[in-house]
Motif scaffolding. Structure first.
Motif, PDB file in Angstrom:
ATOM      1  N   GLY A 169      77.290  32.919  58.084  1.00 14.84           N
ATOM      2  CA  GLY A 169      77.835  33.928  58.987  1.00 14.84           C
ATOM      3  C   GLY A 169      79.309  33.740  59.276  1.00 14.84           C
ATOM      4  O   GLY A 169      80.046  34.706  59.482  1.00 14.84           O
ATOM      5  N   SER A 170      79.776  32.471  59.289  1.00 10.13           N
ATOM      6  CA  SER A 170      81.175  32.190  59.624  1.00 10.13           C
ATOM      7  C   SER A 170      82.048  31.944  58.393  1.00 10.13           C
ATOM      8  O   SER A 170      83.241  31.659  58.532  1.00 10.13           O
ATOM      9  CB  SER A 170      81.246  30.963  60.552  1.00 10.13           C
ATOM     10  N   ALA A 171      81.464  32.040  57.194  1.00  6.38           N
ATOM     11  CA  ALA A 171      82.216  31.784  55.962  1.00  6.38           C
ATOM     12  C   ALA A 171      83.336  32.804  55.774  1.00  6.38           C
ATOM     13  O   ALA A 171      83.216  33.965  56.177  1.00  6.38           O
ATOM     14  CB  ALA A 171      81.279  31.812  54.757  1.00  6.38           C
ATOM     15  N   MET A 172      84.420  32.351  55.163  1.00 11.69           N
ATOM     16  CA  MET A 172      85.576  33.217  54.925  1.00 11.69           C
ATOM     17  C   MET A 172      85.463  33.873  53.551  1.00 11.69           C
ATOM     18  O   MET A 172      85.888  33.311  52.538  1.00 11.69           O
ATOM     19  CB  MET A 172      86.870  32.393  55.006  1.00 11.69           C
ATOM     20  N   GLY A 173      84.823  34.996  53.487  1.00 15.41           N
ATOM     21  CA  GLY A 173      84.802  35.766  52.256  1.00 15.41           C
ATOM     22  C   GLY A 173      83.572  35.542  51.393  1.00 15.41           C
ATOM     23  O   GLY A 173      82.767  34.631  51.584  1.00 15.41           O
ATOM     24  N   GLN A 174      83.447  36.404  50.388  1.00 16.78           N
ATOM     25  CA  GLN A 174      82.296  36.429  49.500  1.00 16.78           C
ATOM     26  C   GLN A 174      82.178  35.152  48.682  1.00 16.78           C
ATOM     27  O   GLN A 174      81.086  34.601  48.509  1.00 16.78           O
ATOM     28  CB  GLN A 174      82.406  37.639  48.573  1.00 16.78           C
ATOM     29  N   GLY A 175      83.303  34.637  48.169  1.00 10.54           N
ATOM     30  CA  GLY A 175      83.275  33.451  47.313  1.00 10.54           C
ATOM     31  C   GLY A 175      82.706  32.234  48.027  1.00 10.54           C
ATOM     32  O   GLY A 175      81.925  31.467  47.449  1.00 10.54           O
ATOM     33  N   GLU A 176      83.093  32.051  49.282  1.00 14.25           N
ATOM     34  CA  GLU A 176      82.620  30.885  50.031  1.00 14.25           C
ATOM     35  C   GLU A 176      81.112  30.997  50.297  1.00 14.25           C
ATOM     36  O   GLU A 176      80.380  30.006  50.222  1.00 14.25           O
ATOM     37  CB  GLU A 176      83.382  30.762  51.349  1.00 14.25           C
ATOM     38  N   ARG A 177      80.642  32.198  50.597  1.00 14.98           N
ATOM     39  CA  ARG A 177      79.197  32.392  50.826  1.00 14.98           C
ATOM     40  C   ARG A 177      78.414  32.115  49.539  1.00 14.98           C
ATOM     41  O   ARG A 177      77.354  31.467  49.572  1.00 14.98           O
ATOM     42  CB  ARG A 177      78.927  33.816  51.305  1.00 14.98           C
ATOM     43  N   GLU A 178      78.916  32.607  48.411  1.00 20.80           N
ATOM     44  CA  GLU A 178      78.230  32.366  47.138  1.00 20.80           C
ATOM     45  C   GLU A 178      78.160  30.879  46.832  1.00 20.80           C
ATOM     46  O   GLU A 178      77.141  30.374  46.350  1.00 20.80           O
ATOM     47  CB  GLU A 178      78.940  33.113  46.013  1.00 20.80           C
ATOM     48  N   ALA A 179      79.248  30.154  47.114  1.00 23.32           N
ATOM     49  CA  ALA A 179      79.286  28.715  46.864  1.00 23.32           C
ATOM     50  C   ALA A 179      78.266  27.973  47.737  1.00 23.32           C
ATOM     51  O   ALA A 179      77.577  27.050  47.270  1.00 23.32           O
ATOM     52  CB  ALA A 179      80.689  28.178  47.114  1.00 23.32           C
ATOM     53  N   LEU A 180      78.145  28.370  49.001  1.00 23.45           N
ATOM     54  CA  LEU A 180      77.197  27.724  49.918  1.00 23.45           C
ATOM     55  C   LEU A 180      75.755  27.926  49.448  1.00 23.45           C
ATOM     56  O   LEU A 180      74.956  26.980  49.419  1.00 23.45           O
ATOM     57  CB  LEU A 180      77.365  28.294  51.324  1.00 23.45           C
ATOM     58  N   ILE A 181      75.424  29.161  49.064  1.00 23.19           N
ATOM     59  CA  ILE A 181      74.059  29.450  48.623  1.00 23.19           C
ATOM     60  C   ILE A 181      73.769  28.754  47.301  1.00 23.19           C
ATOM     61  O   ILE A 181      72.677  28.203  47.096  1.00 23.19           O
ATOM     62  CB  ILE A 181      73.840  30.973  48.503  1.00 23.19           C
ATOM     63  N   ALA A 182      74.748  28.750  46.407  1.00 21.91           N
ATOM     64  CA  ALA A 182      74.573  28.078  45.113  1.00 21.91           C
ATOM     65  C   ALA A 182      74.311  26.591  45.304  1.00 21.91           C
ATOM     66  O   ALA A 182      73.473  25.995  44.615  1.00 21.91           O
ATOM     67  CB  ALA A 182      75.812  28.297  44.245  1.00 21.91           C
ATOM     68  N   GLU A 183      75.011  25.983  46.248  1.00 17.92           N
ATOM     69  CA  GLU A 183      74.822  24.556  46.523  1.00 17.92           C
ATOM     70  C   GLU A 183      73.391  24.274  46.985  1.00 17.92           C
ATOM     71  O   GLU A 183      72.748  23.328  46.512  1.00 17.92           O
ATOM     72  CB  GLU A 183      75.818  24.121  47.602  1.00 17.92           C
ATOM     73  N   LYS A 184      72.880  25.104  47.908  1.00 19.31           N
ATOM     74  CA  LYS A 184      71.517  24.911  48.413  1.00 19.31           C
ATOM     75  C   LYS A 184      70.478  25.213  47.337  1.00 19.31           C
ATOM     76  O   LYS A 184      69.407  24.588  47.302  1.00 19.31           O
ATOM     77  CB  LYS A 184      71.277  25.800  49.639  1.00 19.31           C
ATOM     78  N   LEU A 185      70.788  26.161  46.461  1.00 22.49           N
ATOM     79  CA  LEU A 185      69.879  26.479  45.355  1.00 22.49           C
ATOM     80  C   LEU A 185      69.815  25.310  44.373  1.00 22.49           C
ATOM     81  O   LEU A 185      68.726  24.922  43.914  1.00 22.49           O
ATOM     82  CB  LEU A 185      70.345  27.752  44.648  1.00 22.49           C
ATOM     83  N   ALA A 186      70.971  24.722  44.064  1.00 20.54           N
ATOM     84  CA  ALA A 186      71.020  23.584  43.150  1.00 20.54           C
ATOM     85  C   ALA A 186      70.300  22.367  43.725  1.00 20.54           C
ATOM     86  O   ALA A 186      69.675  21.592  42.995  1.00 20.54           O
ATOM     87  CB  ALA A 186      72.479  23.232  42.834  1.00 20.54           C
ATOM     88  N   GLU A 187      70.376  22.198  45.040  1.00 20.56           N
ATOM     89  CA  GLU A 187      69.710  21.070  45.703  1.00 20.56           C
ATOM     90  C   GLU A 187      68.204  21.263  45.795  1.00 20.56           C
ATOM     91  O   GLU A 187      67.471  20.309  46.094  1.00 20.56           O
ATOM     92  CB  GLU A 187      70.260  20.891  47.121  1.00 20.56           C
TER      93      GLU A 187
END
Length: 353
Positions: free
Chosen positions: A300-318
């Motif tokens: 919710g507090s991420a700055m922009g689309q790229g940062e949100r995609e990176a956060l979700i990708a990290e949790k998906l990889a984990e």
């Protein structure tokens, strides 16, 4: 702010008002036993309480036409009664009755008092200072309550319950917090609760602090919806348009102990849902709620689309979330699922080296 007047329409309702331990700021009255018609004094807002929603309920109200609330069981014995009540002009608060009607009603009544009764000059509101001006007749107003020692846990549980409502006209929250609650934690909590409500719908907050630092976190939410709820679990599953929505209905029934593990697996198979997905979603929402709340807050507090995609990708990889949860998050935040999948694969390759 008007003074609340809790009016019992039957003996069980009277017991529920007793059990609610209402504050001296609220009054009570009885209309059970066929007594004289109740006269509502100016400056008081009646909250009628009926634990038996029979066809005679409208008659029991004595033809009351003013502004007021009716707390009643859902579903009523008469299938046509909800529509008649909607036309009465009274604000409706249905209660989901489980094994003990008195307990279910007492919790609802206490939450209503928390929601609408001002407590001290230190309290403050975000949105509207007059919730009575926001609730409207012609809608059902369901009341939810969450409590816990940890703010994130209580917030995530509340957000999940609010999101499970298929249609909403608006939500009013009240958070009662210990006096030592950090403002940054409160900001995070509000972010998570806002995400649970569609952006185009109105949302109101009231935040109240208890003097004690050891009190539990208590959150109430009044959710306005035009629809009567169905008690048929299969109908609720069918009403959900997405895979994850159907899964959420099943695991919520399991979490509330409406069904056991065998029944949960049976419902999953009958509806094309994977029992393993149910286990994973239950783990995310109920067992690992602090971590999930943190992820939602960061998104919710991420700055922009790229940062949100990176956060979700990290949790998906984990392995913290799976592809189905990824799709739901992508839809929620307007992201591309295929881009997130590629990022997750790149993270896995780097980790494997």
């Amino acid at each position: 702010m008007k003074k609340l007047l809790f009016v019992a329409l039957d003996d069980t309702a009277s017991q529920a008002i007793d059990m609610a331990s209402l504050s001296p700021r609220s009054d009570r009255a009885e209309m059970s036993g066929g007594g004289p018609k109740l006269e509502i004094e100016p400056g008081k807002l009646p909250i009628f309480v009926a634990t038996a929603a029979t066809p005679s309920l409208l008659e029991a109200l004595g033809g009351y036409k003013g502004r007021g609330f009716l707390v009643f069981p859902e579903p009523p014995q008469d299938a046509k009664l909800p529509q008649k009540l909607l036309e009465s002009g009274i604000v409706l608060v249905p209660v989901r009755v489980e094994s003990l009607a008195t307990l279910a009603f007492s919790q609802t009544l206490k939450s209503l008092e928390y929601l609408f009764d001002e407590y001290s000059p230190e309290d403050f509101n975000l949105g509207s200072e007059d919730y009575f001006g926001e609730v409207r007749p012609g809608l059902f107003h369901r009341l939810f309550h969450a409590e816990g020692r940890h703010l994130k846990e209580a917030v995530l549980r509340m957000a999940h319950r609010v999101r499970s409502q298929r249609t909403k006209e608006g939500v009013a929250y009240i958070l009662r917090l210990p006096a030592n609650t950090a403002l940054f934690a409160l900001d995070e909590a509000i972010d998570v609760l806002e995400i649970a409500v569609p952006p185009e719908k109105p949302i109101y907050f009231a935040i109240r602090f208890d003097k004690s630092k050891d009190t539990p976190v208590r959150i109430s939410a009044l959710v306005a919806t035009p629809e009567a709820a169905t008690t048929d679990l299969q109908s609720r599953i069918d009403a959900q348009p997405t895979y994850l929505g159907k899964l959420s209905v099943v695991i919520e029934a399991f979490a509330y102990r409406d069904i056991d593990e065998k029944e949960m697996e049976k419902l999953c198979r009958e509806n094309g849902l994977e029992p393993d997905d149910a286990d994973r979603l239950y783990d995310l929402v109920y067992a690992r709620s602090d971590e999930t709340a943190d992820l939602i807050r960061r998104l919710g507090s991420a700055m922009g689309q790229g940062e949100r995609e990176a956060l979700i990708a990290e949790k998906l990889a984990e392995g913290f979330i799976d592809v189905r949860v990824l799709e739901e998050l992508a839809n929620l935040f307007g992201l591309r699922a295929d881009t997130i999948l590629k990022r997750a694969d790149e993270i896995k390759k780097k980790t494997a080296v």
